[in-house]
Design a protein around this motif. Structure first.
Motif, PDB file in Angstrom:
ATOM      1  N   GLY A 172       0.813  -1.208   0.000  1.00 23.89           N
ATOM      2  CA  GLY A 172       0.000   0.000   0.000  1.00 23.89           C
ATOM      3  C   GLY A 172       0.847   1.259   0.000  1.00 23.89           C
ATOM      4  N   ALA A 173       1.924   1.247   0.775  1.00 23.02           N
ATOM      5  CA  ALA A 173       2.821   2.399   0.813  1.00 23.02           C
ATOM      6  C   ALA A 173       3.532   2.578  -0.529  1.00 23.02           C
ATOM      7  N   VAL A 174       3.969   1.469  -1.128  1.00 24.45           N
ATOM      8  CA  VAL A 174       4.608   1.539  -2.444  1.00 24.45           C
ATOM      9  C   VAL A 174       3.602   2.016  -3.493  1.00 24.45           C
ATOM     10  N   PHE A 175       2.365   1.526  -3.419  1.00 27.43           N
ATOM     11  CA  PHE A 175       1.324   1.958  -4.357  1.00 27.43           C
ATOM     12  C   PHE A 175       1.089   3.458  -4.246  1.00 27.43           C
ATOM     13  N   SER A 176       1.079   3.966  -3.036  1.00 28.37           N
ATOM     14  CA  SER A 176       0.908   5.395  -2.843  1.00 28.37           C
ATOM     15  C   SER A 176       2.047   6.169  -3.509  1.00 28.37           C
ATOM     16  N   ALA A 177       3.262   5.681  -3.370  1.00 24.78           N
ATOM     17  CA  ALA A 177       4.411   6.331  -4.014  1.00 24.78           C
ATOM     18  C   ALA A 177       4.330   6.228  -5.527  1.00 24.78           C
ATOM     19  N   VAL A 178       3.907   5.071  -6.032  1.00 26.70           N
ATOM     20  CA  VAL A 178       3.760   4.896  -7.481  1.00 26.70           C
ATOM     21  C   VAL A 178       2.729   5.875  -8.024  1.00 26.70           C
ATOM     22  N   TRP A 194      -2.072   0.330 -12.104  1.00 29.40           N
ATOM     23  CA  TRP A 194      -0.994   0.754 -11.210  1.00 29.40           C
ATOM     24  C   TRP A 194      -0.841  -0.196 -10.035  1.00 29.40           C
ATOM     25  N   GLY A 195      -1.945  -0.783  -9.578  1.00 35.11           N
ATOM     26  CA  GLY A 195      -1.860  -1.797  -8.533  1.00 35.11           C
ATOM     27  C   GLY A 195      -1.126  -3.042  -9.008  1.00 35.11           C
ATOM     28  N   ALA A 196      -1.380  -3.436 -10.265  1.00 38.91           N
ATOM     29  CA  ALA A 196      -0.672  -4.587 -10.830  1.00 38.91           C
ATOM     30  C   ALA A 196       0.820  -4.293 -10.966  1.00 38.91           C
TER      31      ALA A 196
END
Length: 149
Positions: A55-61, A82-84
């Protein structure tokens, strides 16, 4: 400074949202693999930690890839994509860190086993969190947002 604090708070919130969803997946795995409860309950915890990190990485992406768009302007398929991507990135990090190397000693086998679940969980978590936050924004509009019309 306030902008960075807001972004960090958003990343923590997204991480907690994903951790909750991945914990639920862990509970479902426990129910189907060990319905009698004879094994130690490790799946919820084992999935909550990478869920939070995902979730933290997704937020950064999202911050990097969609910095010009607002959260509510992005379509659900775009969130899923983007989640994938986040799931694939997590798989690369997990394989390079040696996760499950005792079970799957071959690198290609480890990657093949991890790539599907992390990509799928990443896409589903992204769409789920988008739906959750859109619902929350509809129920509780931000301060200063008056009724339109």
């Amino acid at each position: 400074m306030k902008k960075w604090l807001r972004r960090i708070r958003g990343a923590v919130g997204m991480g907690l949202t994903w951790a909750a969803g991945w914990t639920l997946v862990g509970v479902l795995i426990e129910l189907f693999i060990d319905p009698m409860g004879s094994l130690v309950d490790v799946w919820p915890t084992a999935l909550a930690i990478p869920g939070f990190l995902g979730g933290a990485v997704f937020s950064a992406v999202l911050q990097v890839a969609e910095s010009r768009s607002r959260f509510d302007e992005l379509s659900l398929p775009r969130f899923g994509a983007w989640g994938a991507v986040t799931g694939l990135l997590m798989c690369v990090l997990a394989v390079s860190a040696g996760v499950a190397s005792a079970i799957f000693p071959d690198l290609w086998l480890r990657a093949a086993v991890l790539i599907g679940p992390t990509t799928l969980l990443g896409a589903v978590s992204a769409v789920g969190s988008a739906l959750l936050f859109r619902y929350a924004a509809r129920e509780h509009p931000p301060a200063g947002a008056g009724p339109e019309g």
